[in-house]
Scaffold this motif. Structure first.
Motif, PDB file in Angstrom:
ATOM      1  N   ALA A 212       0.796  -1.392  -0.275  1.00  8.14           N
ATOM      2  CA  ALA A 212      -0.050  -0.149   0.255  1.00  8.14           C
ATOM      3  C   ALA A 212       1.058   1.231   0.017  1.00  8.14           C
ATOM      4  CB  ALA A 212      -0.883   0.042   1.256  1.00  8.14           C
ATOM      5  N   ALA A 215       2.150   1.686  -3.454  1.00 11.02           N
ATOM      6  CA  ALA A 215       1.112   1.949  -4.958  1.00 11.02           C
ATOM      7  C   ALA A 215       0.941   3.430  -5.176  1.00 11.02           C
ATOM      8  CB  ALA A 215      -0.098   0.588  -4.495  1.00 11.02           C
ATOM      9  N   TRP A 216       0.727   3.723  -3.234  1.00 12.07           N
ATOM     10  CA  TRP A 216       0.234   5.467  -2.378  1.00 12.07           C
ATOM     11  C   TRP A 216       1.439   6.341  -3.343  1.00 12.07           C
ATOM     12  CZ3 TRP A 216      -4.269   7.638  -2.008  1.00 12.07           C
ATOM     13  CH2 TRP A 216      -3.606   9.516  -1.521  1.00 12.07           C
ATOM     14  N   PRO A 221      -4.463   5.118  -6.367  1.00 17.31           N
ATOM     15  CA  PRO A 221      -5.004   4.987  -5.236  1.00 17.31           C
ATOM     16  C   PRO A 221      -5.989   3.448  -5.436  1.00 17.31           C
ATOM     17  CG  PRO A 221      -5.759   6.339  -6.473  1.00 17.31           C
ATOM     18  CD  PRO A 221      -4.937   6.098  -7.252  1.00 17.31           C
ATOM     19  N   THR A 224      -3.245   0.831  -4.144  1.00 19.10           N
ATOM     20  CA  THR A 224      -3.514   1.318  -2.383  1.00 19.10           C
ATOM     21  C   THR A 224      -5.053   0.529  -1.685  1.00 19.10           C
ATOM     22  OG1 THR A 224      -2.014   3.027  -2.822  1.00 19.10           O
ATOM     23  CG2 THR A 224      -3.387   3.701  -0.884  1.00 19.10           C
ATOM     24  N   VAL A 245      -4.357   8.514   4.706  1.00 17.93           N
ATOM     25  CA  VAL A 245      -4.868   8.695   3.164  1.00 17.93           C
ATOM     26  C   VAL A 245      -6.427   9.739   3.430  1.00 17.93           C
ATOM     27  CG1 VAL A 245      -5.997   8.635   1.783  1.00 17.93           C
ATOM     28  CG2 VAL A 245      -4.371   6.701   2.444  1.00 17.93           C
ATOM     29  N   SER A 261      -9.622   4.788  -2.970  1.00 15.06           N
ATOM     30  CA  SER A 261      -8.995   3.674  -2.181  1.00 15.06           C
ATOM     31  C   SER A 261     -10.278   3.347  -0.860  1.00 15.06           C
ATOM     32  CB  SER A 261      -7.671   5.419  -1.339  1.00 15.06           C
ATOM     33  OG  SER A 261      -6.688   5.574  -1.973  1.00 15.06           O
TER      34      SER A 261
END
Length: 472
Positions: A212, A215-216, A221, A224, A245, A261
């Motif tokens: 996560a 990916a962010w 998103p 994530t 987030v 997300s």
């Protein structure tokens, strides 16, 4: 940036091998930073297996050795205690299965993993005939040499699976900040991996947290959220990354990534839990009821207060409801504090920083703080505060507690005059103090970004699709 040029501890240690890397230092044609990190991770994981070897030799049957050698693991006991030796589906509602075995008290993701590992175990053991086990008591069945062999195989299968996941997590963490891949070295070389990696299935959730974070930083998103949702199906705490987030998206006034997300996390969690819920809704609910009804347990501040105040003749005690209300109230206030810190900070905090603060707040007041829960913080901590000094202070508190909890369970800390083990209370408090120290360092970095090592190398914490994946 090389750690010997950036970190005072790494620079001091490098004096014995020629000093910090110079401006004319070349790169090895094959040993890239990521490959070095993967090799270090593999060595540390191997040491973790060796650390459990004394218990492995006697299949965790020596009640004292698991405490004196500090090699306890839940895995072999749950293999026989939850029906995996008979390949029972964890969420079966069959009356005979439920009469023989307790329901798996973990989230669905862990139950799936354990069930799959049990099938691999049986295959490696020649797919034994299970019909002879059904007529025996669980105790008699567990004492069979063949089942003991399977218990050891089950641990090996899980250990190898954990190794693959941890190597993947190290690779992902090295790619969160491509300009600083060496920050993941604190993950690869962590004593927590050696000591606690095989205690339970917590490493399964770690890879989703690392994914996560990765990916962010790449402006994904949707991915994530999917990884957060899958991680939450394994352990609850990856859900708290959505708090980070939220803060970032509010600061940047970008609500679309937050919605994406959140919806992706919810969808992934529902899909992951669907097989368990549809096959046995009452069994699926056990995880939630088990944690709700649980009282003050090992490692928690609640246990220290309850034992310290509960004296003969006193009526003092924390019931589960009181602890639930108190812990969630404190955690809610803690989350509000993190939100305010994140919104009022001079610069947008990084997701690792915010995620670390939220998860740390949850653990500080949780009704149980098992030794392997250090793994929950590990991938977040090494990126939130990539300074060896501060991470060593925190890990020292964790290592002290790891030893103390086994000595406590083994009865080695009990005073000769009777009563509670004060040294164990001290170990709990020192562990929490070390964690709060690291929390303070992260908060300082957020309030004064000049102290943040990552920002010092001009790394931008917002999604950056142009950043490249680290080369193997």
């Amino acid at each position: 940036m090389h750690p010997t040029q950036d970190d005072p501890v790494a620079a001091a240690l490098s004096d014995r091998i020629g000093g910090p890397v110079g401006t004319r230092a070349g790169r090895h044609p094959w040993w890239t930073p990521v490959r070095v990190l993967l090799a270090l991770t593999a060595i540390v994981l191997a040491l973790g297996m060796v650390q459990k070897s004394s218990c492995y030799q006697d299949t965790w049957q020596d009640g004292q050795a698991r405490y004196t050698h500090m090699c306890y693991s839940d895995l072999p006991y749950l293999y026989t205690g939850r029906g995996f030796a008979e390949l029972n589906w964890p969420y079966s509602d069959d009356a005979q299965v439920r009469a023989r075995y307790e329901v798996m008290e973990y989230p669905a993701g862990i139950s799936y993993w354990a069930w799959g590992a049990a099938h691999v175990t049986h295959w490696l053991n020649g797919s034994p005939d299970l019909s002879t086990r059904y007529g025996q008591s669980v105790g008699d069945m567990s004492a069979q040499p063949e089942v003991r062999r399977e218990m050891r195989i089950f641990v090996i299968v899980n250990a190898l699976g954990f190794a693959v996941l941890t190597l993947l997590a190290a690779w992902l963490l090295a790619g969160v900040s491509p300009r600083r891949p060496w920050d993941a070295a604190a993950f690869a070389l962590s004593p927590a991996l050696v000591l606690t990696g095989l205690v339970n299935w917590d490493l399964v959730a770690v890879v989703f947290v690392a994914g996560a974070l990765w990916a962010w930083t790449r402006d994904r998103p949707l991915l994530t959220g999917v990884l957060i949702g899958l991680g939450t199906a394994v352990k609850l705490y990856p859900l708290f990354l959505l708090g980070g987030v939220l803060v970032i998206c509010l600061r940047q006034r970008r609500l679309r990534p937050l919605v994406t997300s959140t919806l992706a996390a919810a969808g992934a969690w529902v899909l992951a839990n669907a097989p368990a819920y549809l096959s046995g809704p009452e069994q699926w609910k056990v995880f939630w009821s088990f944690n709700s009804d649980r009282g003050a347990d090992l490692g928690s501040i609640w246990m220290v207060v309850q034992q310290a105040l509960d004296r003969p003749g006193d009526a003092f005690a924390f019931d589960p409801h009181t602890i639930n209300v108190g812990s969630w109230l404190f955690f809610g206030l803690w989350c509000v504090g993190v939100l305010l810190i994140g919104l009022r900070a001079p610069a947008t905090p990084r997701l690792a920083q915010l995620g670390f603060l939220v998860v740390a707040g949850f653990l500080l007041v949780n009704k149980v703080y098992s030794p392997q829960y250090v793994l929950w913080l590990l991938p977040l901590a090494v990126l939130a505060r990539p300074r060896w000094r501060d991470l060593i202070v925190w890990q020292a508190g964790e290592a002290l507690y790891f030893a103390a909890v086994w000595w406590y369970l083994g009865g080695f800390l009990a005073p000769a005059s009777g009563g509670d083990a004060g040294f164990y209370w001290a170990a709990i408090l020192l562990r929490l103090a070390a964690e709060l120290y690291l929390v303070a360092m992260v908060v300082r970095d957020i309030w004064a970004p000049r102290h943040d090592p990552v920002r010092a190398t001009a790394y931008v914490a917002l999604p950056a699709p142009a950043l490249a994946t680290p080369r193997l």
